[in-house]
Design a protein around this motif. Structure first.
Motif, mmCIF file in Angstrom:
data_model
loop_
_atom_site.group_PDB
_atom_site.id
_atom_site.type_symbol
_atom_site.label_atom_id
_atom_site.label_comp_id
_atom_site.label_asym_id
_atom_site.label_seq_id
_atom_site.Cartn_x
_atom_site.Cartn_y
_atom_site.Cartn_z
ATOM 1 N N LEU A 180 147.482 6.621 10.874
ATOM 2 C CA LEU A 180 146.344 6.872 9.974
ATOM 3 C C LEU A 180 146.782 6.989 8.520
ATOM 4 N N GLY A 181 148.098 6.956 8.301
ATOM 5 C CA GLY A 181 148.599 7.077 6.934
ATOM 6 C C GLY A 181 148.493 8.481 6.378
ATOM 7 N N MET A 182 148.390 9.467 7.266
ATOM 8 C CA MET A 182 148.251 10.834 6.774
ATOM 9 C C MET A 182 149.606 11.465 6.494
ATOM 10 N N ASP A 183 149.554 12.535 5.741
ATOM 11 C CA ASP A 183 150.756 13.207 5.279
ATOM 12 C C ASP A 183 151.163 14.302 6.270
ATOM 13 N N GLY A 184 151.378 13.922 7.524
ATOM 14 C CA GLY A 184 151.745 14.907 8.532
ATOM 15 C C GLY A 184 150.531 15.421 9.283
ATOM 16 N N LEU A 185 150.739 16.510 10.003
ATOM 17 C CA LEU A 185 149.644 17.025 10.817
ATOM 18 C C LEU A 185 149.561 18.544 10.710
ATOM 19 N N VAL A 186 148.439 19.092 11.119
ATOM 20 C CA VAL A 186 148.305 20.544 11.211
ATOM 21 C C VAL A 186 148.915 20.940 12.532
ATOM 22 N N VAL A 187 150.013 21.672 12.459
ATOM 23 C CA VAL A 187 150.834 21.867 13.656
ATOM 24 C C VAL A 187 150.108 22.632 14.757
ATOM 25 N N ASN A 188 149.757 23.862 14.498
ATOM 26 C CA ASN A 188 149.122 24.676 15.546
ATOM 27 C C ASN A 188 147.749 24.096 15.879
ATOM 28 N N SER A 189 147.512 23.831 17.159
ATOM 29 C CA SER A 189 146.290 23.110 17.538
ATOM 30 C C SER A 189 145.026 23.941 17.312
ATOM 31 N N TYR A 190 145.145 25.257 17.372
ATOM 32 C CA TYR A 190 143.965 26.082 17.097
ATOM 33 C C TYR A 190 143.683 26.090 15.601
ATOM 34 N N GLN A 191 144.753 26.241 14.819
ATOM 35 C CA GLN A 191 144.630 26.184 13.361
ATOM 36 C C GLN A 191 144.019 24.858 12.910
ATOM 37 N N ALA A 192 144.406 23.797 13.602
ATOM 38 C CA ALA A 192 143.912 22.466 13.234
ATOM 39 C C ALA A 192 142.390 22.433 13.211
ATOM 40 N N ILE A 193 141.781 23.185 14.106
ATOM 41 C CA ILE A 193 140.317 23.193 14.205
ATOM 42 C C ILE A 193 139.701 24.329 13.391
ATOM 43 N N ALA A 194 140.401 25.460 13.310
ATOM 44 C CA ALA A 194 139.789 26.652 12.713
ATOM 45 C C ALA A 194 140.029 26.808 11.219
ATOM 46 N N SER A 195 141.140 26.263 10.733
ATOM 47 C CA SER A 195 141.513 26.502 9.330
ATOM 48 C C SER A 195 140.467 25.944 8.369
ATOM 49 N N SER A 196 140.289 26.613 7.238
ATOM 50 C CA SER A 196 139.383 26.083 6.217
ATOM 51 C C SER A 196 140.120 25.665 4.954
ATOM 52 N N HIS A 197 141.433 25.648 4.998
ATOM 53 C CA HIS A 197 142.191 25.311 3.787
ATOM 54 C C HIS A 197 141.868 23.919 3.247
#
Lengths: 483, 483, 483, 483
Positions: C213-230
């Protein structure tokens, strides 16, 4: 009574600051609530009041002795009220003391105490704001003969008077004051009798307690009494509205007092100097007015946003810490009022400068256009064109005559003196007899509105004072009747 | 008329979006303002109305023809009004057309147009909000016999009824609606006759124009008429207050509808599923209610803060772009109203679950304590202790008897059935006859207040409708009288 | 697939607007996500890709056909993705189609789609902001020889140059741009593979999907990936910071361009006129810059506050409606950029006016004091006193000589020409060789910093472009390898 | 030195509170700035340092004597610095004392003093936040074996572990801490040498002063040094971001600790009771965490909005009153950190309850669907349908078998034990080996990221400590070299 040992972070960050807030800001109101509640309980035949009466008087006395209350909240105590009940128990026996808490909860008690404290603070503030408005009305009257220039989009637009200018913000401020008085009504309602959230099975009289406390009625639904945030958000919004207007006024006046504009100046006692630039005279009072208003606004917005998405329940957002922080908003706001009062009183119009601006930036050419319309019956657009040509020429009369000739096909039949008279800024002001305009006639409706609003505001304040005085007497009587 | 060529960034970012906003949102009101202004000018003998009457009718007709107005603002035009005057000039001659602009400015004209548009939007919104409240009152009545549990600090606290619970938020919402109606009064004031900022030398009648437009009076001081921001900040604050309450209610209801709590459920048509978790039934409607309310709040706060430190002058913060953005706030808010209405109507109380929570978390032990106080005349604290021991034991009756014996020195003279009756959640509700409490008696005052507030709100809306209808007739008559 | 009939309020206020948002803003990204996900599934041996490859290509083709997608969401459909899966099922069989949803959820899919859309919008915006900064740097260089006056507390303080003035805001804007680039990093992270919240039991490769997808890495923790608002709050804060600076600059420049100050003017194509005041030339472009910046700020603050007290969970605050509203913030902000660019490019320094202000308000007396200190070795305070006496006298040289004599006990050994030279504003500028001061020497460090920051910013943008280009090629290759 | 008598409102509302703020918060930093500035002046040969060295030491000594400084600011004094210079003059002669003010202004001096104070406060805060994160990492590790349930949209979604749950918020908090460290860099820059706004004609060394003060470089452009607000807005935004996350976490945890959900409990020392409801155990610590975070956020937003539309100039928004108010934000925020730390440390997982929720709400049916997909090679949608039927039946195995048979046309070849094993929540966790998922394998990348971020943060803090220590030594040496 004690809830066991609390964790130190909890004591240091919640219980102890809360205890201190209560001593500093709320205890006096709590005592009043105890008394009103006991009178009602006794009148309703729920509790015998005699020994509790003596106990409350004694406990209040102890609480007011310097050094009686420990500096820090004792371990195992949740709040000051637990200390109160403990001391009351020492005076009249624990069993006896506990009767005072019949048919109430800390929920309804705290709510009423916080509302009483906030209402008093607000009344004091509105009183000051009303005085500011009265002073401003005087300043308007003193400025009836002061020529000034008013701006649109930062550019000089029309001549006017200090009276006309300042009475505009005066009417806005009065509207803000009414908003505060309206918000005070929402604060000044008793929650007593709501108990935790659903009232009680004891045959209490909620209205009696409200009356003894001098409050303006009660929050009817017992759940709403505990869950509603209107008593916080309504005053926060109302105070913010007032501060927003002061901030806007400050921004406008800063421009008018900048040395290049120079429409108003300040006496030396309101001006700071520079430690490095010998020529500087900074009227930073207006800046500080803007800042205090801004700081108050920040706290008001903070209260509103604190409640965002907070469950519609009994929540601690309505407890001592946010209330104490909100009370600070009134301190900043009062500083803003004082600085505004000093600003209004101190600002000195420079009428020579007003005239100079009027002439050099051609701000009376609107009147030139209007007079051409009126006297020669030509349309506004054509007259506007003639005047614009004159303005563009830098105010040369030949240009005016030439443009008139071109547009109208005849000579402008005015002597130079007539042209000067039409362009005179004071003339501009005097012909503006429109309702609400700057001339004497125009200002009549403005003054009438200002006076009406001031009276209305005074009536609200007076009626609260009267109600409180009456309630105090009634409570004293009921208290004496105990036993 | 034309101001020369404008820079492309200025056209693309300011003039053209403004032009489009005017066509979409404001032109209909501008036409009304033209008519009322012309009637007044003619009645005052300032301008002869006949040919302008025809010109306005013709221009309005043209403007409403599809394709007549160019897609993009033509170069050299500042705004739609310039096109209007150009077309009017084409109809009746430029000279003649210009007479319409006598004794007015785009300042007072725009102000009134924006206020009319905003006032209509607000009225429509308040209407919907009033309907929501009426529906909610019905839902309350339907929920009189529905047992529920109310919470404090997120923990089950007292039994109550759906009626008692929802009528709390109802009373708060009604107060919010009144706030909106109050704000509408500030919006619904004419600025016509203020001209640029100081009125005019022409003998106009400002009150006549306000009446013809159906407005609720005028902004008296002509400078204030242009500079004040109350017509923006007051509705922004009022709308925000309503949305804040809906957001808080959503947060509370989300908890009550979570599957572990389960006090209320929703029919399938309000529930979404998961694409990956087969068991999920998400009542996300409440979340979307929270979000729409939050989006509206954001726009409201945006309007308030937009005015921070903006000079108290004629500024473009009161022009088409912010007004258009503010109008969106009412769209989001109306979505929130609709979702709230669907939520109130759809929520189904699970009374078995309410009873279960009541018993397993001991939420009626307060009543146990109170009954002990009432029947045995012991203090509240001791009774509280006895009940707490019972609660701690998990509701074992021997523990209750033992604690009673210890505290009171005698046996508890109650049969087990009596204990069960005292602890019954529905009994808890029924004895709470306190004014504003959940019992039938307690709710009387709540319903009375709700009805009073609904009537008051309806009166306000009705009187505006009547005023507008009357004004329309008056304007039609005055228009017919021209020429 | 279908979830039954939904309530009409829910369809009208949630599902249908969401459906339209997806078509308008997000579908293109969803298709890319489908492809990357399928490639990974196939590479990992989880799913056979061949028929799905064809199905996706065909479905994408259908979706892009005008009129294929219904105007309004069909009843029973939750969102556009359900239509996608339905169509895919029609192409390759329902059973087959469902394989695409292996090891993913709408949660991780939506998150990545929204992030991709937001990241692209941000990159485009930063690009424009970088161009603005480059243009501003050019404007600084062109303004090296332009004398101007800078103010403190609204009063004229020191002479300087346009270059020095504008490079101050330039450095602040560059810092803001870096903030945006930093925020973009947080947005540009893949959430794919987080599935609902805990990942999956399938042996997926999250990093592979992120790379495709050309993204700059991933949000590691899978719960954080969905919950974070950063990914929402970080860009909202960064954009707000930039807009705040533009707003402050606008407020400063409005003063400098007001006709009484007149340090900068604008060409006619950036100036509006008045419909009633013939003399007016309003540089309202600066006002509109302030307003657009303010409107953007309002939306940014709205996003931040929307998340207040929202559970740290998968919530719909991170779904289409708020994202679509947030994207509007960038439109307003881009309008502000364009108006700022036109302002910078258009502002014309009036150096004669700068000199006049310098002399009439004595802004160079600081340098007089400093020169006295340097040449005669007396303390700063005494020199300040001598200069203040001179300033107070209105710049009379005898007053200067007299004050010098009094303080120093000797005659000032300067000819009048020397005094004039010391007071010359251009001299004032040239001696200020302090690092970061207005002289040529002083400005060297300023330019160096500006260039360094511009390069750094360009590198960030270039490296994203390169990464995206590479990823596109990699995805195309992987796609071709399917089957 | 004295500026004459000031108006009492101005003294009471501006000067005196400012004087007190300076004594309480800033004087220690001012003294450091005097010293560094004098060393540089002397090293550059601009001023002879010997007598001033003695004077500063003596004045500092006096200033620290209790009772030396008057309670209230003396009339005619603008601020504490005027008192300082007066006392210094008394020590070394007025003429001599004034040399200290060579090549500086209160503008650059105040800026640096405020930045030093704010930077120290921030460092202390980040230190605490880092400790919180370290503690949280320990809590995660201790919670590796703790089963819990995670929610989406308020409904139970997936089993997971305390470690997985808390490490999500940990990674977000660490990102917030980095934001604060990044903001600290912007604060920690010297403005010395910018003087009023344009530097000076004296040959000063700005970098030397920055180094002696231990600052992280300087604000290059001298006008920007005074006008920029990044040193206020950047930390305000960064702190707000951290508090927003804590507030969201609190909202989530409140749900998990509510008695109906009961996934986590608290020990008695973190729980309050009710004065009226014997059964209540309120974990209000989480509420207070939400409130403190909210109060801090309010102050942060207040600082940002205070600067709205404030001219890009030297303004008093960057002076003592707002800075002092901003420092309070860190106090509230630190309270939030402490309450968060107590919450993390105190929360006790109830694993039996987690299992119960998992089973009664069918949260492992996703895994059932996935396993069916994996083992039988059927598509996800069909497997989802089978699992949904099972979930709907309330977990009856026959329903599962029946649905499987219908969809797949064959019997489900699993024993009941196999079904139970597939549905076991702990099995659900263990198979989720996805990078970032809850299994041990999944968590490896999470821990690695957490540790990397903690190290990075520690490095930043350590390097500041080292720089400050070094600078202190350098300043001491330079000071000793004076004379």
């Amino acid at each position: 009574m004690s809830a066991g040992k609390f964790a130190s972070a909890y004591v240091d960050r919640v219980l102890d600051p809360g205890y201190k807030n209560w001593i500093r800001l709320f205890e006096a109101y709590a005592s009043k609530v105890h008394k009103a509640h006991l009178c009602m309980l006794s009148e309703q035949g729920i509790v015998a009041g005699d020994s509790l009466k003596r106990g409350i008087e004694e406990t209040d006395r102890k609480f007011s002795e310097p050094g009686f209350l420990p500096e820090k909240i004792p371990q195992g105590m949740e709040d000051l009220y637990f200390l109160y009940e403990t001391e009351l128990g020492r005076q009249v026996g624990e069993e006896n003391a506990a009767w005072l808490h019949t048919a109430r909860s800390r929920n309804d008690m705290d709510g009423t105490v916080f509302r009483l404290a906030l209402a008093d603070r607000m009344e004091h503030f509105i009183d000051r704001a009303e005085a500011l408005c009265r002073g401003l009305l005087e300043r308007c009257k003193a400025g009836e003969g002061e020529l000034t220039i008013l701006f649109t989009h930062g550019q000089p637009a029309n001549p006017s008077t200090t009276a006309h200018y300042l009475s505009a913000i005066l009417l806005d401020l009065l509207e803000d004051c009414h908003g505060l008085a309206k918000a005070l009504e929402k604060v000044d309602k008793s929650t007593m009798g709501a108990c935790a959230i659903t009232g009680t099975g004891f045959p209490i009289d909620r209205e009696r307690v409200a009356r003894l406390l001098g409050m303006d009625g009660l929050v009817v639904n017992s759940y709403q009494a505990i869950a509603s945030s209107h008593w916080l958000t309504a005053p926060a919004q109302a105070l913010k509205a007032l501060m927003l207007d002061l901030g806007r006024f400050a921004a406008d006046l800063l421009h008018k007092t900048s040395c290049e504009v120079g429409l108003y100046g300040f006496p030396d006692d309101l001006v700071q100097i520079s430690s490095i630039m010998p020529q500087k005279r900074n009227p930073v009072i207006i800046e500080h007015l803007r800042i205090r208003a801004g700081q108050a606004m920040g706290l008001c917005a903070g209260i509103e946003d604190l409640l965002r998405n907070v469950p519609y329940q009994d929540v601690n957002e309505g407890s001592d810490a946010p209330i104490a922080q909100f009370l600070e908003a009134f301190d900043y706001a009062e500083a803003a009022l004082d600085l505004a009062a000093a600003t209004f009183a101190g600002m000195v119009a420079d009428q020579a400068r007003a005239k100079e601006i009027a002439l050099s930036f051609g701000v009376t050419t609107t009147e030139l256009a209007d007079t051409i319309v009126r006297e020669f019956g030509i349309g506004f657009r054509a007259a506007h064109g003639i005047s614009a040509a004159f303005a563009k020429s830098g105010g040369r009369k030949e240009s005016l005559r030439k443009a008139f000739l071109e547009k109208c096909g005849r000579e402008l039949p005015w002597a130079d003196e007539k042209i000067d008279a039409v362009l005179d800024p004071w003339h501009f002001v005097q012909v503006r007899t429109t309702l609400g305009g700057p001339s004497g006639t125009g200002m009549e409706a403005v003054y009438a509105e200002a006076r009406r609003n001031l009276e209305f505001l005074k009536d609200i304040l007076d009626s609260r004072t009267a109600r409180l005085r009456e309630a105090e007497a009634e409570l004293a009587g009921a208290w004496a009747n105990l036993a």
